[in-house]
Write an enzyme that holds these catalytic residues in place. Sequence first.
Site, short mmCIF file in Angstrom:
data_model
loop_
_atom_site.label_atom_id
_atom_site.label_comp_id
_atom_site.label_asym_id
_atom_site.label_seq_id
_atom_site.Cartn_x
_atom_site.Cartn_y
_atom_site.Cartn_z
N CYS A 1 0.83 -1.19 0.00
CA CYS A 1 0.00 0.00 0.00
C CYS A 1 0.88 1.25 0.00
CB CYS A 1 -0.87 0.02 1.25
SG CYS A 1 -1.90 -1.45 1.37
N ARG B 1 4.23 1.09 -6.59
CA ARG B 1 4.15 0.05 -5.55
C ARG B 1 3.04 -0.95 -5.86
NH1 ARG B 1 6.52 2.07 -0.68
NH2 ARG B 1 5.06 1.02 0.69
N TRP C 1 -3.02 -2.13 -1.92
CA TRP C 1 -2.65 -3.40 -2.54
C TRP C 1 -3.28 -4.43 -1.62
CZ3 TRP C 1 -0.13 -6.17 -6.29
CH2 TRP C 1 0.45 -7.38 -5.93
N ASN D 1 -0.60 0.82 6.14
CA ASN D 1 0.15 -0.13 5.33
C ASN D 1 0.72 -1.15 6.30
OD1 ASN D 1 1.88 -1.46 3.58
ND2 ASN D 1 3.38 0.19 3.50
N GLY D 2 0.57 -2.44 6.00
CA GLY D 2 1.08 -3.48 6.90
C GLY D 2 0.02 -4.54 7.12
N GLU E 1 16.37 -22.63 -11.60
CA GLU E 1 15.98 -21.22 -11.41
C GLU E 1 17.15 -20.28 -11.75
OE1 GLU E 1 13.39 -19.69 -11.27
OE2 GLU E 1 13.81 -17.76 -10.36
N LYS F 1 17.04 -17.37 -14.67
CA LYS F 1 17.33 -15.96 -14.41
C LYS F 1 18.38 -15.44 -15.38
CE LYS F 1 14.58 -15.08 -12.57
NZ LYS F 1 13.54 -15.76 -11.95
N GLU G 1 16.91 -15.19 -19.05
CA GLU G 1 15.86 -14.22 -19.37
C GLU G 1 16.33 -12.77 -19.32
OE1 GLU G 1 12.37 -14.14 -16.80
OE2 GLU G 1 13.57 -14.76 -15.10
N HIS H 1 25.51 -38.24 -19.36
CA HIS H 1 24.69 -39.00 -20.29
C HIS H 1 24.45 -38.23 -21.59
CE1 HIS H 1 24.18 -42.12 -17.34
NE2 HIS H 1 23.91 -41.19 -16.45
N LYS I 1 5.28 -9.53 -17.77
CA LYS I 1 5.28 -9.90 -16.34
C LYS I 1 4.25 -10.99 -16.07
CE LYS I 1 6.35 -9.72 -12.03
NZ LYS I 1 7.53 -10.55 -11.72
C1 F6R Z 1 10.58 -15.72 -14.54
C2 F6R Z 1 9.17 -15.45 -14.30
C3 F6R Z 1 8.16 -16.35 -14.93
C4 F6R Z 1 6.94 -16.54 -14.02
C5 F6R Z 1 5.85 -17.33 -14.75
C6 F6R Z 1 4.67 -17.61 -13.86
O1 F6R Z 1 11.39 -14.85 -13.84
O2 F6R Z 1 8.81 -14.53 -13.63
O3 F6R Z 1 8.72 -17.57 -15.27
O4 F6R Z 1 7.35 -17.22 -12.88
O5 F6R Z 1 5.43 -16.61 -15.87
O6 F6R Z 1 4.08 -16.44 -13.40
P1 F6R Z 1 3.11 -16.45 -12.17
O7 F6R Z 1 3.89 -16.84 -10.98
O8 F6R Z 1 2.59 -15.05 -12.10
O9 F6R Z 1 2.04 -17.46 -12.47
#
Ligand code: F6R
Length: 610
Positions: A2, A27, A74, A100-101, A483, A487, A490, A506, A605
Site C-alpha cells: 500500500c 508500488r 494493494w 500499510n502493513g 531457477e 534468471k 531471461e 549421459h 510480467k
Molecule cells: C521468470 C518469471 C516467470 C513466471 C511465470 C509464472 O522470472 O517470472 O517464469 O514465474 O510466468 O508467473 P506467475 O507466478 O505469475 O504465475
Amino acid sequence: MCGIVGYIGHQKAVPVLLEGLQRLEYRGYDSAGVAILQDGKIRVEKTVGKLEALKETLEGKDLDTYVGIGHTRWATHGAPSTANAHPHMDCTGKFVIVHNGIIENYLALREELQHLGHEFKSETDTEILAHLIEQYDDGDLESTVKKALKRVDGSFALGVLDREEPNRLIAVRKDSPLVIGIGQGENFIASDIPAILKYTKKAYILNDYEMAIVTKDHVEIKTLDGEQIENKEVFEVKWDAAAAEKGGYEHFMLKEIHEQPKAIKDTLSGRLDLDNGQVVLDEVKLPVEQIKNIKKVFITACGTAYHAGLMGKYMIEDLVRVPVEVDIASEFRYRNPIIDNETLIIVVSQSGETADTLAAMREAKQKGARVVAVTNVVGSSVAREADDVIYTWAGPEIAVASTKAYTTQLIAMYLLSLYFAQVRETLSKQEIKGYLEALNQLPEQAEAALKQDEDILQLVKAYAKSENAFFLGRSLDAAVAMEGALKLKEISYIHAEAYAAGELKHGTLALITEGIPVITLATQQDVYDKTISNIKEVTARGADVIAVAFDTDTQIQKSVNHVLTIPLTEKYFTPVLSVIPLQMLAYYMAIERGCDVDKPRNLAKSVTVE
Ligand code: F6R
C-alpha cells in the site's frame, strides 16, 4: 504494497494527496482513496481501480481543505473493493486512518470489538485500528493512538486524523516504511520519498515504534513510550523522482532482490508458533480428516513458480510421505492426469492470473480435486477460485524477472509441507520446532547472502562475454540450478542450461569446453561427495567452476575456480539462500551486457494467454 500520503499546510490538500499517490503507483495498487477534514467533518472518497477513477469521483466536488490523508491499496485482507479501500473510519466518524502493513491478531480483535458493539463496514484488518482508536479515545489523539497500538500485533505504517483536532496529523510505524516530509509552512507523511519530492527534499525517516505529531509548522517525534526524540537526523534526498521510486536502486529487480529478507519475514509472519512448535496456517480450511486422507499431490505452475513447486515435492514426499508430482501447468491438463477427491492440487502463481496455471487449476477442480493456491496477489483469479489460499505477502513484484516472489513461494511451500506433517503426525513436535527455528533465521541469513556484490562483479568481468553457461546441482540444488539458469537466460540472454549433476555424463558433457562457466550448487550434504565428482568431470574438460556452498565449507575451494557462499541452514531451506547469489549474478551479467534488466525482450510480467 500500500501507499500512504498525508498533508497539512497552506496548499489545498487534495491535489497534493493525488500527486503523492500518483508517485506511489509503482508500488502496485487496486484501489485508492482520500480523507479530508472539512467544516468539522471527515469526508472520505474512495474507488476501486486506478487513480483516474478516484479523480473522476472527486471532479466538481467542493474539496477546499488544507489537511488530509490518502492511500493506494494493494489488497491483503479482503478482496479489492470500494468498501475495503482506505481510508477507514470508526463508528462515530471521529477518526479516519490509512494503513500499510498487516495486523496479525485482527480476527481476535475484530471479535472483541464486535462484542463491544462496533460495526464493521469492510473485511480489512485495517478497519480494526479505526475502531480500536475509537474504543480507547481519551480526548487526546496522541495518547489514544498509543493506547490502541498496544493491542496490536503485526506491522503498520499509519496515518490518523481526528475531526476534533484538525490542526494535527499523527503518523506512526512498526515494520512498514514511513517518512515525514519537511516543508515550509507545510508538512507531509508518505510511505516513500517519491510522494513528497515535488515539494521537499528534506525528510525524517521514521524508525520502528516512532510516532510523528505533525502540524503545518512543526514535526515532533516521540517513541511509542512517550520519549521525545531530539535532534532526529534530517535525510536530504539526492535522487531524482525516477530513482526514488526504486528506493535509490538502479532497477526494480535489484530493489526486489534486496527486499527478500523483509519479504521472507512477512511470509513467515504470524505463521510460526515457536513456543508450541506449531505451524499456524489458519487460512487453510481443508479439514484435518481430508488432509489425513490425501493420497496424492500434484503441484502445478509455470516458470519460476514451477521451480518453487519442485521444492514442495522433495519436502512433502520426504516429510509427509505422500507421493507428489510436479507439472508444468501448460502440460498438465493435456495429459489426462489421474485425479479424484483424495487428490490435492497445489497451484503456485505470483500474479494469480497466468492463463496456463488457471486452466490447469480449473481442470483439476472439475475432476474433483481440492485446490490450495500459493499466490501473491489478493483477489487474483487463482485466489478467488482456489479452495484455500496461502498468500506470500511479498508485496508487488514489478521487474519481469521473478526474485522475491520465488523465495516467498519457497517459504509458503515449506510452511504447507510442515503443516501437513503436523496434521498427519509424520514429524514430532520437537522436529517441527527445529524446522521452525531454522525458518525464523532465514530473513537474517538472506541479508548475509546478499553481501557479495564485490565477488559477483569480479565473476561478471571474467564471464560476461560467455555465450553459454551450465548450472549443476543434485537433489534440491538441481531445482535451484533450474531457477539460476532461467534468471541468467531471461535477463542477460546468455544461453544457460541446468542439469541434475549426475545426468551430465549421459550426453551434455560433450558441450563442456575450455573456459565455459559451470555454476555448481554444492549445499546438499548427503550428495556432496558425488557433486564434487561431477565438478571434477567438468574441470577435467576445461570448465571454470563457480560453486555456491555454505560459508562453513572449507574444502570446496580446492576443487573449483570461484566460490560464492551462503550461511548454513537446514537442507530444505538452502534454496532460499542459494538462489540469492544466482539472482545477483544474472542481474550484474545483464547490466554488463547492456540489457534492459527490468523489461527483458519478448517477455511480459504476467502471461494471460495460453
Ligand atoms: C521468470 C518469471 C516467470 C513466471 C511465470 C509464472 O522470472 O517470472 O517464469 O514465474 O510466468 O508467473 P506467475 O507466478 O505469475 O504465475
